[in-house]
Enzyme design. Structure first.
Site, PDB file in Angstrom:
ATOM      1  N   ASP A   1     -51.396 -14.198 -16.283  1.00  0.00           N
ATOM      2  CA  ASP A   1     -51.703 -14.615 -14.922  1.00  0.00           C
ATOM      3  C   ASP A   1     -52.964 -13.851 -14.511  1.00  0.00           C
ATOM      4  O   ASP A   1     -53.299 -12.831 -15.117  1.00  0.00           O
ATOM      5  CB  ASP A   1     -50.504 -14.264 -14.020  1.00  0.00           C
ATOM      6  CG  ASP A   1     -50.779 -14.496 -12.552  1.00  0.00           C
ATOM      7  OD1 ASP A   1     -51.356 -15.543 -12.212  1.00  0.00           O
ATOM      8  OD2 ASP A   1     -50.433 -13.615 -11.742  1.00  0.00           O
TER       9      ASP A   1
ATOM     10  N   ASP B   1     -54.331 -13.286 -10.691  1.00  0.00           N
ATOM     11  CA  ASP B   1     -54.241 -12.494  -9.460  1.00  0.00           C
ATOM     12  C   ASP B   1     -53.082 -11.502  -9.530  1.00  0.00           C
ATOM     13  O   ASP B   1     -51.940 -11.883  -9.791  1.00  0.00           O
ATOM     14  CB  ASP B   1     -54.055 -13.417  -8.256  1.00  0.00           C
ATOM     15  CG  ASP B   1     -55.264 -14.311  -8.061  1.00  0.00           C
ATOM     16  OD1 ASP B   1     -56.287 -13.808  -7.595  1.00  0.00           O
ATOM     17  OD2 ASP B   1     -55.182 -15.510  -8.421  1.00  0.00           O
TER      18      ASP B   1
END
Length: 454
Positions: A16, A18
């Site tokens: 991922d 963020d």
């Protein structure tokens, strides 16, 4: 299942972006997110202007794992069995007596759906990531304001809050300079973003040279993804990854079928027509885990390539990757930094240039345990009448051991380990502390036997 876990055994590493690869300066980004939502409610929906001012310590209200009961205006912290451990009406903490009177000593009425990782319905919303979390404080203050002016018992502000979130984070907002969030991060990236440590960049390269396939899967749109990656990694960031997927719309990326959520190519950050299949590495938008896995089979030459996915959201990353795709999952949990805070609370509001003595120390974000809500991992269940309080795991803590392979505070925590390092994994018969690396949260340690998982 083996009791231990090693990255060396995995063929594919998915990340991922963020709050996983890209870590934020949390106090600054929290304030920006709060302001961007509040500004919309006040200017577009006519809410009280008092919402625009914020007392310095009020962000203490924000605690991951809270559930907002949107109709009652109550925030709840749940035990692993769904019992309400703490609650507030608006920002005001409810007493043990008020909690018992309102919720009894039984599982919260929506717990079955929320524990299936349904994050939002018309009746409740689960706060599990830093992009949403400042909105919890705003909603609580909206409830305070409505109580003060209208004395209402049922609340319908949630639709306006959803509009505020959509306005600031919608897919075209970055390009159009719409809302407050994207324009501000574009102007002052250093204020909000932490650069990727050299150890992590070196580790990503080592993974690739060891023959691992690297994926970046983010729900951020391609233009924001590019800004983040160029700032934290460098203009050569695409060389670190074999496949980049933006606007992945997780958790749907994991749960939807190819015809529900096809991949699309991008031209100048505009999505093109749907692809029937995914044939080669590259940069794509939207998509689904099923077709991605078919590509990974081709790329690895294996019928059953083993994938590990790193993410910070239980709802969007960890639960769906584990539940729908049967991937290994590494939960990035900055709450594990709560034991060793690097920046004193009183410096939070100082401008960045005054924080010189901390500038070199970016290994740990300033993470603060909420005084109002207490530990993310454990809490006391008040005793009935004269009975003693009992120490119980929170529902958030239970989810970690149920759906994560291991949990770490940051990628940097493992970047210097040998690739074949063997971690102890969480498993149903292990203690509550098994899968945490490098060490379990302090709250789980004192009398471990009493908090082993059911």
């Amino acid at each position: 299942m083996q009791p231990d876990f090693s990255l060396a055994d995995c063929d594919v590493m998915g990340f991922d972006l963020d709050h996983t690869l890209c870590r934020y300066q949390l106090p600054q980004s929290a304030r920006l997110i709060y302001d961007s939502f509040a500004h919309y409610l006040v200017t577009e929906k006519g809410y009280d202007e008092d919402l625009l001012t914020l007392a310095p310590d009020s962000l203490d209200f924000c605690c991951k794992g809270l559930v907002l009961d949107t109709e009652e205006g109550n925030f709840l912290k749940l035990a692993e069995d769904g019992t309400v451990l703490r609650a507030s009406h608006g920002t005001k903490s409810m007493t043990s007596e008020e909690i018992l009177e309102t919720y009894g000593r039984r599982e919260w009425k929506h717990f079955n759906t929320v524990s299936g990782m349904v994050s939002r319905t018309a009746k409740y919303y689960l706060y599990d990531n830093y992009f949403d979390l400042p909105g919890a404080l705003l909603c609580a203050r909206v409830v305070d304001s409505l109580d003060q002016h209208d004395g209402q018992k049922k609340y319908d502000f949630w639709k306006d809050m959803v509009a505020a979130i959509q306005h600031n984070y919608k897919i075209t907002a970055f390009k159009e300079d719409c809302g407050m969030y994207f324009p501000e991060v574009k102007k002052h990236p250093d204020k909000y973003l932490q650069r990727c440590p050299e150890s992590v960049k070196k580790w990503l390269k080592q993974l690739k040279s060891a023959g691992k396939i690297l994926l970046l899967i983010t729900s951020s749109h391609s233009d924001y993804c590019r800004l983040l990656c160029e700032h934290i990694i460098g203009t050569d960031f695409e060389e670190y990854f074999d496949v980049v997927i933006t606007n992945a719309l997780k958790p749907g990326f994991f749960s939807h079928t190819p015809n529900q959520r096809p991949f699309r190519t991008l031209e100048n950050d505009e999505e093109q027509e749907a692809l029937l299949s995914l044939d080669k590495p590259g940069w794509y938008s939207q998509g689904n885990a099923i077709q991605l896995y078919e590509l990974l089979k081709k790329m690895t030459g294996k019928l059953d390539p083993k994938v590990v996915y790193f993410g910070d959201s239980m709802h969007s990353d960890i639960f769906p990757a584990h539940h729908y795709s049967n991937w290994e999952t590494v939960f990035i949990l900055e709450e594990l930094l709560g034991d060793k805070v690097t920046v004193p609370v009183e410096t939070e509001s100082e401008p960045l240039e005054k924080k010189g003595k901390y500038e070199g120390d970016q290994t740990e974000a300033p993470y603060f345990v909420s005084k109002q809500w207490g530990s993310f991992f454990m809490d006391r269940l008040p005793g009935l009448e004269n009975a003693e309080e009992t120490l119980v795991c929170t529902w958030s803590c239970k989810c970690i051991s149920t759906y994560s392979t291991i949990a770490i505070p940051t990628l940097e925590a493992i970047a210097d380990l040998p690739l074949d390092y063997r971690f102890t994994r969480f498993s149903s018969n292990s203690s509550a502390t098994a899968g945490y690396y490098p060490s379990p949260p302090r709250e789980l340690l004192p009398n471990e036997e009493s908090v082993t998982m059911k």
